[in-house]
Design a protein around this motif. Structure first.
Motif, PDB file in Angstrom:
ATOM      1  N   PHE A  78       0.832  -1.208   0.000  1.00 49.73           N
ATOM      2  CA  PHE A  78       0.000   0.000   0.000  1.00 49.73           C
ATOM      3  C   PHE A  78       0.866   1.258   0.000  1.00 49.73           C
ATOM      4  CE2 PHE A  78      -3.855  -2.386   1.429  1.00 49.73           C
ATOM      5  CZ  PHE A  78      -4.760  -1.826   0.551  1.00 49.73           C
ATOM      6  N   GLU A  79       1.901   1.289   0.833  1.00 54.18           N
ATOM      7  CA  GLU A  79       2.792   2.452   0.887  1.00 54.18           C
ATOM      8  C   GLU A  79       3.423   2.724  -0.478  1.00 54.18           C
ATOM      9  OE1 GLU A  79       4.206   5.021   2.817  1.00 54.18           O
ATOM     10  OE2 GLU A  79       2.439   4.681   4.040  1.00 54.18           O
ATOM     11  N   ALA A  80       3.922   1.668  -1.124  1.00 52.95           N
ATOM     12  CA  ALA A  80       4.546   1.819  -2.440  1.00 52.95           C
ATOM     13  C   ALA A  80       3.522   2.267  -3.483  1.00 52.95           C
ATOM     14  CB  ALA A  80       5.207   0.507  -2.864  1.00 52.95           C
ATOM     15  N   THR A  88       2.117  10.561  -9.818  1.00 51.53           N
ATOM     16  CA  THR A  88       1.316  10.859 -11.015  1.00 51.53           C
ATOM     17  C   THR A  88       0.687  12.245 -10.955  1.00 51.53           C
ATOM     18  OG1 THR A  88      -0.742   9.950 -10.120  1.00 51.53           O
ATOM     19  CG2 THR A  88       0.718   8.410 -11.294  1.00 51.53           C
ATOM     20  N   GLY A  89       0.778  12.897  -9.779  1.00 51.51           N
ATOM     21  CA  GLY A  89       0.193  14.228  -9.642  1.00 51.51           C
ATOM     22  C   GLY A  89      -1.263  14.218  -9.213  1.00 51.51           C
ATOM     23  N   LEU A  90      -1.777  13.058  -8.811  1.00 52.75           N
ATOM     24  CA  LEU A  90      -3.162  12.984  -8.338  1.00 52.75           C
ATOM     25  C   LEU A  90      -3.309  13.747  -7.025  1.00 52.75           C
ATOM     26  CD1 LEU A  90      -3.872   9.199  -8.957  1.00 52.75           C
ATOM     27  CD2 LEU A  90      -4.951  11.105 -10.157  1.00 52.75           C
ATOM     28  N   SER A  91      -4.508  14.234  -6.771  1.00 51.08           N
ATOM     29  CA  SER A  91      -4.793  14.916  -5.510  1.00 51.08           C
ATOM     30  C   SER A  91      -4.832  13.892  -4.374  1.00 51.08           C
ATOM     31  CB  SER A  91      -6.131  15.645  -5.589  1.00 51.08           C
ATOM     32  OG  SER A  91      -7.189  14.698  -5.637  1.00 51.08           O
ATOM     33  N   VAL A  92      -4.672  14.365  -3.157  1.00 52.45           N
ATOM     34  CA  VAL A  92      -4.742  13.484  -1.988  1.00 52.45           C
ATOM     35  C   VAL A  92      -6.107  12.798  -1.924  1.00 52.45           C
ATOM     36  CG1 VAL A  92      -4.713  13.402   0.541  1.00 52.45           C
ATOM     37  CG2 VAL A  92      -2.994  14.738  -0.676  1.00 52.45           C
ATOM     38  N   SER A  93      -7.179  13.513  -2.249  1.00 58.28           N
ATOM     39  CA  SER A  93      -8.513  12.888  -2.196  1.00 58.28           C
ATOM     40  C   SER A  93      -8.646  11.775  -3.243  1.00 58.28           C
ATOM     41  CB  SER A  93      -9.617  13.932  -2.353  1.00 58.28           C
ATOM     42  OG  SER A  93      -9.531  14.576  -3.595  1.00 58.28           O
ATOM     43  N   SER A  94      -8.062  11.954  -4.426  1.00 54.31           N
ATOM     44  CA  SER A  94      -8.089  10.892  -5.438  1.00 54.31           C
ATOM     45  C   SER A  94      -7.275   9.696  -4.981  1.00 54.31           C
ATOM     46  CB  SER A  94      -7.549  11.394  -6.781  1.00 54.31           C
ATOM     47  OG  SER A  94      -8.416  12.337  -7.341  1.00 54.31           O
ATOM     48  N   ILE A  95      -6.117   9.970  -4.396  1.00 59.70           N
ATOM     49  CA  ILE A  95      -5.275   8.883  -3.891  1.00 59.70           C
ATOM     50  C   ILE A  95      -6.033   8.094  -2.822  1.00 59.70           C
ATOM     51  CG2 ILE A  95      -3.192   8.359  -2.530  1.00 59.70           C
ATOM     52  CD1 ILE A  95      -1.844  10.722  -4.068  1.00 59.70           C
ATOM     53  N   ARG A  96      -6.664   8.793  -1.898  1.00 53.77           N
ATOM     54  CA  ARG A  96      -7.443   8.112  -0.852  1.00 53.77           C
ATOM     55  C   ARG A  96      -8.547   7.247  -1.460  1.00 53.77           C
ATOM     56  NH1 ARG A  96      -7.951  13.143   3.253  1.00 53.77           N
ATOM     57  NH2 ARG A  96      -5.972  12.832   4.319  1.00 53.77           N
ATOM     58  N   ILE A 114      -6.462  -4.731   8.238  1.00 55.41           N
ATOM     59  CA  ILE A 114      -6.858  -4.367   9.596  1.00 55.41           C
ATOM     60  C   ILE A 114      -6.800  -2.847   9.721  1.00 55.41           C
ATOM     61  CG2 ILE A 114      -6.306  -4.617  12.049  1.00 55.41           C
ATOM     62  CD1 ILE A 114      -4.922  -7.324  11.179  1.00 55.41           C
ATOM     63  N   PRO A 115      -7.952  -2.202   9.986  1.00 59.46           N
ATOM     64  CA  PRO A 115      -7.994  -0.731   9.998  1.00 59.46           C
ATOM     65  C   PRO A 115      -6.955  -0.070  10.909  1.00 59.46           C
ATOM     66  CG  PRO A 115     -10.210  -1.605  10.028  1.00 59.46           C
ATOM     67  CD  PRO A 115      -9.274  -2.771  10.200  1.00 59.46           C
ATOM     68  N   SER A 116      -6.801  -0.564  12.131  1.00 61.40           N
ATOM     69  CA  SER A 116      -5.846   0.070  13.047  1.00 61.40           C
ATOM     70  C   SER A 116      -4.408  -0.100  12.554  1.00 61.40           C
ATOM     71  CB  SER A 116      -5.987  -0.496  14.456  1.00 61.40           C
ATOM     72  OG  SER A 116      -5.721  -1.887  14.458  1.00 61.40           O
ATOM     73  N   LYS A 117      -4.108  -1.247  11.999  1.00 59.58           N
ATOM     74  CA  LYS A 117      -2.777  -1.497  11.461  1.00 59.58           C
ATOM     75  C   LYS A 117      -2.535  -0.643  10.213  1.00 59.58           C
ATOM     76  CE  LYS A 117       0.033  -5.634  11.173  1.00 59.58           C
ATOM     77  NZ  LYS A 117       0.031  -7.076  11.046  1.00 59.58           N
ATOM     78  N   PHE A 118      -3.562  -0.544   9.371  1.00 62.50           N
ATOM     79  CA  PHE A 118      -3.459   0.268   8.162  1.00 62.50           C
ATOM     80  C   PHE A 118      -3.184   1.723   8.533  1.00 62.50           C
ATOM     81  CE2 PHE A 118      -5.153   2.917   4.782  1.00 62.50           C
ATOM     82  CZ  PHE A 118      -4.614   2.329   3.648  1.00 62.50           C
ATOM     83  N   LYS A 119      -3.932   2.227   9.499  1.00 58.88           N
ATOM     84  CA  LYS A 119      -3.784   3.621   9.924  1.00 58.88           C
ATOM     85  C   LYS A 119      -2.383   3.894  10.485  1.00 58.88           C
ATOM     86  CE  LYS A 119      -6.207   7.138  12.585  1.00 58.88           C
ATOM     87  NZ  LYS A 119      -7.337   7.419  13.447  1.00 58.88           N
ATOM     88  N   ARG A 120      -1.848   2.912  11.201  1.00 63.39           N
ATOM     89  CA  ARG A 120      -0.532   3.057  11.815  1.00 63.39           C
ATOM     90  C   ARG A 120       0.597   2.946  10.790  1.00 63.39           C
ATOM     91  NH1 ARG A 120      -1.701  -0.353  15.559  1.00 63.39           N
ATOM     92  NH2 ARG A 120      -0.625  -2.134  14.690  1.00 63.39           N
ATOM     93  N   LYS A 121       0.427   2.101   9.780  1.00 63.90           N
ATOM     94  CA  LYS A 121       1.519   1.793   8.865  1.00 63.90           C
ATOM     95  C   LYS A 121       1.457   2.505   7.524  1.00 63.90           C
ATOM     96  CE  LYS A 121       2.611  -2.688  10.732  1.00 63.90           C
ATOM     97  NZ  LYS A 121       3.707  -3.552  10.429  1.00 63.90           N
ATOM     98  N   VAL A 122       0.284   2.998   7.144  1.00 64.18           N
ATOM     99  CA  VAL A 122       0.111   3.584   5.809  1.00 64.18           C
ATOM    100  C   VAL A 122      -0.380   5.012   5.936  1.00 64.18           C
ATOM    101  CG1 VAL A 122      -1.062   3.325   3.592  1.00 64.18           C
ATOM    102  CG2 VAL A 122      -0.434   1.284   4.890  1.00 64.18           C
ATOM    103  N   ASN A 123       0.281   5.924   5.230  1.00 60.56           N
ATOM    104  CA  ASN A 123      -0.073   7.333   5.307  1.00 60.56           C
ATOM    105  C   ASN A 123      -0.338   7.883   3.912  1.00 60.56           C
ATOM    106  OD1 ASN A 123      -0.313  10.039   5.762  1.00 60.56           O
ATOM    107  ND2 ASN A 123       1.659  10.298   6.746  1.00 60.56           N
ATOM    108  N   CYS A 124      -1.557   8.335   3.670  1.00 53.10           N
ATOM    109  CA  CYS A 124      -1.831   8.943   2.367  1.00 53.10           C
ATOM    110  C   CYS A 124      -2.094  10.427   2.467  1.00 53.10           C
ATOM    111  CB  CYS A 124      -2.938   8.263   1.603  1.00 53.10           C
ATOM    112  SG  CYS A 124      -4.175   7.308   2.305  1.00 53.10           S
TER     113      CYS A 124
END
Length: 131
Positions: A78-80, A88-96, A114-124
């Motif tokens: 997910f991070e990659a 690509t120049g997409l907006s943060v909302s498009s990326i999300r 896992i939502p809590s793990k995703f929130k902790r490990k992935v930042n968009c």
């Protein structure tokens, strides 16, 4: 970072539509909304472009097994992917939105994010086009 553009993107989108696991996912989404189907299709196409560029041994279908077997770390993927989308120049909302589409695709195929793990490990929130 080079990204898939123009005719390559169109070709990937066409190829993706016939991948059985992608097709079944998109058909299930379409039962509720054709608009959501089109938007999720775009997100999965970006994922396919990312795989073509960064993990060329895999497609949106063939990557499911190594993810399920923990041969590939889901959160690092997910991070990659987010870094790729940022380039690509997409907006943060498009990326999300495209990340949400991918999470939904994975969940459809019994890959739990896992939502809590995703929130902790992935930042968009801080991805920009210059990364």
């Amino acid at each position: 970072v080079t990204t898939t553009k123009g005719s390559d993107y169109i070709l990937l989108r066409r190829q993706m539509k016939v991948i059985p696991k992608v097709k079944s996912f998109l058909n299930s989404v379409a039962r509720n909304s054709n608009n959501t189907k089109r938007n999720y299709e775009t997100g999965i196409t970006y994922f396919y472009a990312f795989l073509s560029e960064k993990h060329s041994l895999y497609s949106p279908e063939t990557i499911l097994k190594p993810l399920t077997n923990n041969e590939i770390n889901l959160y690092e993927l997910f991070e990659a992917f987010i870094d790729f989308l940022g380039s690509t120049g997409l907006s943060v909302s498009s990326i999300r939105f495209y990340v949400a589409a991918l999470r939904s695709y994975f969940a459809y195929h019994d890959l739990d994010v896992i939502p809590s793990k995703f929130k902790r490990k992935v930042n968009c929130t801080e991805k920009t086009s210059n990364q």
